[in-house]
Design an enzyme around this catalytic site. Structure first.
Site, PDB file in Angstrom:
ATOM      1  CG  HIS A  71      -4.289  -3.614   2.227  1.00  0.00           C
ATOM      2  ND1 HIS A  71      -3.377  -3.237   3.178  1.00  0.00           N
ATOM      3  CD2 HIS A  71      -4.772  -2.479   1.693  1.00  0.00           C
ATOM      4  CE1 HIS A  71      -3.320  -1.922   3.226  1.00  0.00           C
ATOM      5  NE2 HIS A  71      -4.155  -1.427   2.332  1.00  0.00           N
ATOM      6  CB  CYS A 106      -0.977  -0.038   1.166  1.00  0.00           C
ATOM      7  SG  CYS A 106      -2.335   1.140   1.000  1.00  0.00           S
ATOM      8  CD  GLU A 146      -2.489  -6.376   4.757  1.00  0.00           C
ATOM      9  OE1 GLU A 146      -1.986  -6.736   3.659  1.00  0.00           O
ATOM     10  OE2 GLU A 146      -2.618  -5.180   5.083  1.00  0.00           O
TER      11      GLU A 146
END
Lengths: 195, 242
Positions: free
Chosen positions: A175, A77, A177
């Site tokens: 992202h 990011c 995650e």
């Protein structure tokens, strides 16, 4: 495997640590140069505003450390955006790893882009066994245009880079995650890279 | 998911879960079954709520790999900071924003618009959409269509609009009001309240021009399966992760 997560006070890193944990690894949050250099993999996260994040990197000297790392480094990011030459956000100078200037989305689309969008034209071992296209979770107001370092493309207003690569440096705008099983696989692919 | 004292409340009817009241287990189920995002709303009224909620957020973040929003009684920068540090992706504020609108400026200034959802409960009074507080029980003097513009200007990243006139009816979302909001603001709008069948979701996206749609009981009671809903929406030409 030692995984260092660069700590420069830029946003929430809990989710990244948990994602690594789910893959069976521990990510150590650190701003210590020696510890970062010794790690097998380095993750450079970031949420927030670019110019103030860059100031924090400069004041801690990490702006000199990161570009000279030799192990695989993954910027996520804002981390990815700070690895570029510069950004329109706060007119900040970047780390200059990826040769591209980060721009702001026009008001013609909803800004920030928040939600799931597809990545395609995947070109790297980072995307081994990843379906092209795949949906990933994105939250951002600024984007890196297409360039020589582009290894994944997303379209929002315009086609832009959602992943960049230069030697041992990788950057992803999405992202991993937070992108379900596909995101977890991309993180896992990164941890398998040997350079 | 409505949370009370750390447990999911209000109509959870999952036979295949060991304990349907455990929000972490339910979150994990939804995450694996195709939900794109989860919203947890704490409706506890106890003193202990903050600690319980903060701990719950930590457990959820450890378990699920999709974005989630946490709300319910969030009233200060410290509340937001704690929830984000524990792994929440976004916080939702509602009553506190109405009472102290500059809280929106403060939160978005400190943490960024991307993590701030302003939740708005509204219903029609004599043909006019009016913002309500306390889960829709208390009317304010604020007009919905003025308030959405104000929250955007103050830095809200998203609007979660619940129509109290539609909530619980299963007759569909408030599509007219939704499309007006979508025209007035340039931030994502999440439709909430009224989902009863798959067509309602399609209507919220096409007629209501919503960016996302939220539902609870139709999923809790397994009246709609997320995977089927998503393939139906894809067939209708709506871009959605599946």
């Amino acid at each position: 495997m030692k995984i260092a997560i660069i700590d420069y006070g830029a946003g929430n890193i809990k989710s990244i640590q948990f994602a690594l944990q789910r893959l069976g690894f521990e990510g150590v949050l650190t701003s210590n140069e020696a510890e970062i250099r010794q790690a097998d993999k380095v993750i450079f996260p970031g949420v927030g505003e670019a110019s103030s994040a860059m100031e924090k990197l400069v004041s801690s000297g990490l702006d000199k450390v990161i570009p000279t790392l030799t192990q695989p480094v993954l910027g996520i990011c804002l981390g990815m955006q700070l690895m570029c030459t510069s950004t329109e956000e706060g007119n900040a100078k970047g780390l200059g790893i990826f040769n591209v200037t980060v721009k702001r989305f026009n008001a013609a689309v909803k800004v920030p882009q928040i939600g799931w969008n597809t990545i395609s034209e995947l070109k790297s071992t980072l995307f081994n066994n990843i379906k092209d296209p795949s949906f990933m979770y994105l939250v951002h107001s600024y984007y890196a245009p297409l360039c020589d370092n582009t290894i994944a493309t997303t379209t929002y207003e315009t086609a832009y880079s959602t992943a960049l690569k230069s030697d041992n440096f990788y950057g992803v705008q999405f992202h991993p995650e937070k992108s379900g099983e596909v995101g977890a696989m991309i993180l896992s692919n990164f941890l398998k890279i040997e350079e | 998911m409505d949370i009370k004292n750390g447990r999911t409340v209000k109509g959870v009817n999952f036979v295949n879960l060991r304990d349907a009241g455990d929000p972490v287990e339910l979150a994990s189920f939804y995450s694996k079954n195709g939900a794109d995002e989860l919203v947890f709303l704490d409706i506890s009224a106890t003193e202990e709520r903050r600690k319980t909620l903060a701990n719950l957020v930590l457990e959820i973040a450890a378990k699920i790999n999709i974005p989630f929003t946490v709300g319910g009684g969030v009233a200060s920068i410290d509340d937001v900071s704690q929830l984000l540090n524990n792994g929440a992706d976004k916080v939702a504020i509602n009553s506190a924003a109405v009472k102290k609108p500059d809280l929106i400026d403060k939160i978005s200034g400190k943490f960024g618009s991307q993590c701030l959802v302003v939740a708005i409960d509204a219903k029609q009074i004599e043909g006019e959409w009016i913002v309500h507080l306390i889960g829709g029980k208390t009317p304010t003097t604020i007009k919905l269509f003025d308030w959405v513009k104000e929250v955007e200007q103050r830095g809200a990243g998203e609007i979660l609009f619940t129509s109290m006139d539609h909530d619980g009816t299963k007759n569909g979302f408030a599509n007219e009001a939704l499309s007006t909001i979508s025209r007035l603001v340039n931030i994502p709008v999440i439709a909430s309240g009224g989902a009863g069948n798959m067509q309602h979701f399609e209507d919220a996206f096409i007629k209501g021009k919503a960016d996302a749609a939220l539902a609870a009981s139709v999923f809790h009671f397994k009246e709609i399966e997320i995977s089927k809903l998503k393939s139906t929406l894809t067939a209708a030409g709506i871009a959605i992760r599946n």
